[in-house]
Design an enzyme around this catalytic site. Sequence first.
Site, PDB file in Angstrom:
ATOM      1  N   CYS A   1       0.814  -1.225   0.000  1.00 42.64           N
ATOM      2  CA  CYS A   1       0.000   0.000   0.000  1.00 42.64           C
ATOM      3  C   CYS A   1       0.848   1.276   0.000  1.00 42.64           C
ATOM      4  O   CYS A   1       0.343   2.347  -0.310  1.00 42.64           O
ATOM      5  CB  CYS A   1      -0.951   0.005   1.187  1.00 42.64           C
ATOM      6  SG  CYS A   1      -1.915  -1.499   1.308  1.00 42.64           S
TER       7      CYS A   1
ATOM      8  N   HIS B   1      -3.305   7.078   3.133  1.00 46.78           N
ATOM      9  CA  HIS B   1      -3.738   5.764   2.640  1.00 46.78           C
ATOM     10  C   HIS B   1      -5.096   5.453   3.268  1.00 46.78           C
ATOM     11  O   HIS B   1      -5.286   5.591   4.479  1.00 46.78           O
ATOM     12  CB  HIS B   1      -2.699   4.716   3.022  1.00 46.78           C
ATOM     13  CG  HIS B   1      -3.119   3.318   2.723  1.00 46.78           C
ATOM     14  ND1 HIS B   1      -3.770   2.972   1.562  1.00 46.78           N
ATOM     15  CD2 HIS B   1      -2.988   2.165   3.436  1.00 46.78           C
ATOM     16  CE1 HIS B   1      -4.018   1.674   1.572  1.00 46.78           C
ATOM     17  NE2 HIS B   1      -3.567   1.159   2.700  1.00 46.78           N
TER      18      HIS B   1
ATOM     19  N   ASN C   1     -10.236  -0.323   1.048  1.00 45.58           N
ATOM     20  CA  ASN C   1      -8.788  -0.189   0.922  1.00 45.58           C
ATOM     21  C   ASN C   1      -8.373  -0.702  -0.463  1.00 45.58           C
ATOM     22  O   ASN C   1      -8.440  -1.897  -0.725  1.00 45.58           O
ATOM     23  CB  ASN C   1      -8.128  -1.011   2.031  1.00 45.58           C
ATOM     24  CG  ASN C   1      -6.612  -0.959   1.977  1.00 45.58           C
ATOM     25  OD1 ASN C   1      -6.026  -0.518   1.003  1.00 45.58           O
ATOM     26  ND2 ASN C   1      -5.975  -1.424   3.041  1.00 45.58           N
TER      27      ASN C   1
END
Length: 441
Positions: free
Chosen positions: A156, A296, A327
């Site tokens: 990520c 994020h 996500n």
Amino acid sequence: MPEIKQTPTASEPISNGATPHANGAESATLKERQTDAIPPQRGRYAHIVGWGYHVPEKVITNQDLEQIVDTNDEWIRSRTGIAERHVAADPKETSATLAIVAARKALEVADVPANKVDLIICATTTPEYLFPATACLIQDALGADNAGAFDLSAACSGFVYGLAMARGQILAGDAEYVLVIGTETLSRIVDWTDRDTCILFGDGAGAVLVAASEVPGGILSVDLGSDGSGGNTLIVPAGGSAMSTSLETVSSGMHYVKMDGKAVFRFATRVMAASTRKVLERAGYTTDDVDLVVPHQANIRIIQNSVLNQLKIPAEKVFVNLEKYGNTSTASIPIALCEAIEAGKLKPGYKVVFVGFGAGLTWAACALDWRTPVERQAAGWWKSTRRQATYSAAAARSMWKRAVRWVYDVLPDPETPGRDENPKEGPEMPIKESGGERIKE
Ligand code: UT7
């Protein structure tokens, strides 16, 4: 065409003699090239000049998940902030096809043709294949014939890692335009019977074009980090050299995401604040100077705990869209950036932070002095027709190159006569069409 204020023109990079496209650069001797590359390029900055994102159409809500696993909307919303996520339901939708659409949008915003791109960095945890790199498939579909291309594996944190690489290439004078993409089809590696993970993730892609400029600002500072001791807290165990794919790995679900959610949560809240502080300090900013944080988008509680509580940055300066997408790993920051721009949250002169964390374990942050005007120019029909034509030409060129390879394959080999009399039988390669031919815009 977005022009960075005071820039000669954002989409016409400064020619300083060290650029790949500079007149005569091709004919420079190796020695001259090396000499050009050694001194740091003074007065050179890396600005984001184009952006775009794309998500699959299919939406899976928390209520839909209630039908699949033992969960409920209230739990997911209160523990994560997520309400729904987009998933690539059509098998033809892949990390490459999502990325190609996002990248084309980024090039359109910047009004830069694909053949001017020097490098394509594709950050992804769900590449099309172990190899070739997804970035190469994107390069082919864009017709970015002058670009190098590679995939970046930092989970990520990958998009911010990619920005750091792009900035480095630009400041070194080795590139004028770098496409940085985050793209994922996490739905393909998630165990849809595992409620600990399947509720969290979504699919999508975001892309930015980073350009060289003489105008001060752009990506000012970066911080990249890694703690491999936590590698097993978020992992796809099988499919690599440590545990190659076998019937056993598949039957035991080792090809799916495994996560120790609590451990990742603790790690994330620690590094997000620390990394943000570091890049702000390196850029000469304080937390009070920050106009916008694009973190994020993993869990609203992580963002609240780190950015709001620890850094004391107010919620109105923090962009959050995880409710709609979940996500999306490497894609989460660029998708959020695009939506922040659409929502009017970004203006030239704003001091911006991107900060992410993920498997590895990794973390990354960068501070930017945003200089690119964000108002969209009216798209002329001629430009969009020409752009479409170049993509069709790229697809035709790609098919032609593959046809030529096929002809070479079936022609008798003059160096080893007789070799082709008994052609080898083997499984057909699955790559029949390029990403470019598969995309649905
Ligand atoms: O990009 C990086 C990717 N990863 C992350 O960002 C993950 C970071 N971690 C997290 O976001 C959180 O740890 C989770 C959202 C994964 C979990 O939240 P939590 O508050 O840490 O929950 P928990 O794991 O402590 O579970 C609490 C309870 C447990 O039940 P008991 O043992 O208290 O009876 C779980 O079994 O909630 C249960 N639970 C669920 N209940 C309903 C776990 N998952 C679910 C679920 N629905 N989906």
